[in-house]
Motif scaffolding. Sequence first.
Motif, short mmCIF file in Angstrom:
data_model
loop_
_atom_site.label_atom_id
_atom_site.label_comp_id
_atom_site.label_asym_id
_atom_site.label_seq_id
_atom_site.Cartn_x
_atom_site.Cartn_y
_atom_site.Cartn_z
N ALA A 122 0.86 -1.18 0.00
CA ALA A 122 0.00 0.00 0.00
C ALA A 122 0.89 1.23 0.00
O ALA A 122 2.01 1.19 0.51
N GLY A 123 0.41 2.26 -0.58
CA GLY A 123 1.17 3.50 -0.59
C GLY A 123 0.87 4.31 -1.83
O GLY A 123 -0.05 4.01 -2.59
N ASN A 124 1.65 5.32 -2.04
CA ASN A 124 1.51 6.18 -3.21
C ASN A 124 2.20 5.49 -4.39
O ASN A 124 3.39 5.70 -4.62
N LEU A 125 1.46 4.66 -5.09
CA LEU A 125 2.02 3.85 -6.17
C LEU A 125 1.36 4.19 -7.50
O LEU A 125 0.17 4.46 -7.57
N ALA A 126 2.17 4.13 -8.53
CA ALA A 126 1.68 4.27 -9.90
C ALA A 126 2.05 2.99 -10.63
O ALA A 126 2.92 2.25 -10.19
N LYS A 127 1.39 2.72 -11.74
CA LYS A 127 1.67 1.49 -12.48
C LYS A 127 1.76 1.76 -13.96
O LYS A 127 1.11 2.68 -14.48
N LYS A 128 2.57 0.94 -14.63
CA LYS A 128 2.69 1.03 -16.08
C LYS A 128 2.87 -0.37 -16.63
O LYS A 128 3.65 -1.16 -16.11
N ALA A 129 2.15 -0.68 -17.69
CA ALA A 129 2.21 -2.02 -18.28
C ALA A 129 3.54 -2.24 -19.00
O ALA A 129 4.05 -1.36 -19.69
N ILE A 130 4.06 -3.45 -18.83
CA ILE A 130 5.22 -3.92 -19.58
C ILE A 130 4.76 -4.90 -20.66
O ILE A 130 5.24 -4.86 -21.78
N SER A 131 3.82 -5.77 -20.30
CA SER A 131 3.24 -6.73 -21.25
C SER A 131 1.84 -7.06 -20.77
O SER A 131 1.36 -6.48 -19.80
N ASP A 132 1.19 -8.02 -21.42
CA ASP A 132 -0.16 -8.41 -21.02
C ASP A 132 -0.21 -9.01 -19.62
O ASP A 132 -1.26 -9.00 -18.99
N ARG A 133 0.91 -9.53 -19.14
CA ARG A 133 0.91 -10.17 -17.82
C ARG A 133 1.90 -9.58 -16.83
O ARG A 133 2.04 -10.08 -15.71
N VAL A 162 4.67 -2.84 -13.94
CA VAL A 162 5.61 -2.38 -12.93
C VAL A 162 4.90 -1.33 -12.09
O VAL A 162 4.18 -0.47 -12.62
N TYR A 163 5.05 -1.44 -10.77
CA TYR A 163 4.50 -0.49 -9.81
C TYR A 163 5.66 0.20 -9.12
O TYR A 163 6.68 -0.43 -8.83
N CYS A 164 5.47 1.49 -8.84
CA CYS A 164 6.55 2.27 -8.23
C CYS A 164 5.94 3.56 -7.71
O CYS A 164 4.84 3.94 -8.12
N GLU A 165 6.68 4.24 -6.83
CA GLU A 165 6.27 5.59 -6.48
C GLU A 165 6.27 6.41 -7.77
O GLU A 165 7.11 6.19 -8.65
N PRO A 166 5.32 7.32 -7.93
CA PRO A 166 5.17 8.02 -9.21
C PRO A 166 6.45 8.65 -9.76
O PRO A 166 6.70 8.59 -10.96
N GLU A 167 7.28 9.20 -8.90
CA GLU A 167 8.48 9.89 -9.38
C GLU A 167 9.53 8.93 -9.95
O GLU A 167 10.42 9.36 -10.68
N GLY A 200 -0.40 -16.48 -13.33
CA GLY A 200 -1.15 -15.44 -14.05
C GLY A 200 -0.35 -14.16 -14.19
O GLY A 200 0.33 -13.96 -15.17
N ARG A 201 -0.42 -13.30 -13.20
CA ARG A 201 0.33 -12.03 -13.20
C ARG A 201 1.76 -12.27 -12.72
O ARG A 201 2.02 -13.13 -11.88
N CYS A 202 2.66 -11.45 -13.24
CA CYS A 202 4.06 -11.50 -12.82
C CYS A 202 4.55 -10.05 -12.68
O CYS A 202 5.49 -9.62 -13.33
N ASP A 203 3.88 -9.31 -11.82
CA ASP A 203 4.15 -7.88 -11.68
C ASP A 203 5.40 -7.61 -10.85
O ASP A 203 5.85 -8.46 -10.07
N LEU A 204 5.92 -6.42 -11.01
CA LEU A 204 7.12 -5.97 -10.30
C LEU A 204 6.76 -4.75 -9.47
O LEU A 204 6.10 -3.83 -9.96
N LEU A 205 7.21 -4.72 -8.23
CA LEU A 205 7.00 -3.57 -7.35
C LEU A 205 8.34 -3.06 -6.89
O LEU A 205 9.08 -3.77 -6.20
N VAL A 206 8.68 -1.85 -7.30
CA VAL A 206 9.91 -1.21 -6.86
C VAL A 206 9.61 -0.53 -5.53
O VAL A 206 8.80 0.40 -5.46
#
Length: 108
Positions: free
Chosen positions: A10-21, A24-29, A59-65
């Motif tokens: 949880a937190g101030n996170l933004a996300k951007k797609a790398i592929s269909d599955r 990447v999630y990270c603080e917006p900056e 299913g999902r293989c997301d990354l959280l920085v």
Amino acid sequence: VPAYLVAFAAGNLAKKAISDRIDVYCEPEGLEEAHAEFAPVAERYLVAAEDIAGPYTWGRCDLLVLPFSFPYGGMENPCLTFVTPSILSGGDGSQTHVIAHEIAHSWT
């Protein structure tokens, strides 16, 4: 799933797609830097692992920085891998092997 692999964030996170599955999630900056670092390799690493070990079943293989206070290179969790921002190397990809290592844990 063993309890030590259950994770949520949880937190101030933004996300951007790398592929269909993979997203990447990270603080917006830091999102654009994280995406630029991982987008060229993340799906390729996952496909290579599938070629060796069989289909990825989560299913999902997301990354959280995570913030710099996260002391480890990475931690595999089903559907979401935690990574330290210290592996962001300005876009040269020299530390992205950490992602491959964490993805490989998905079959063990």
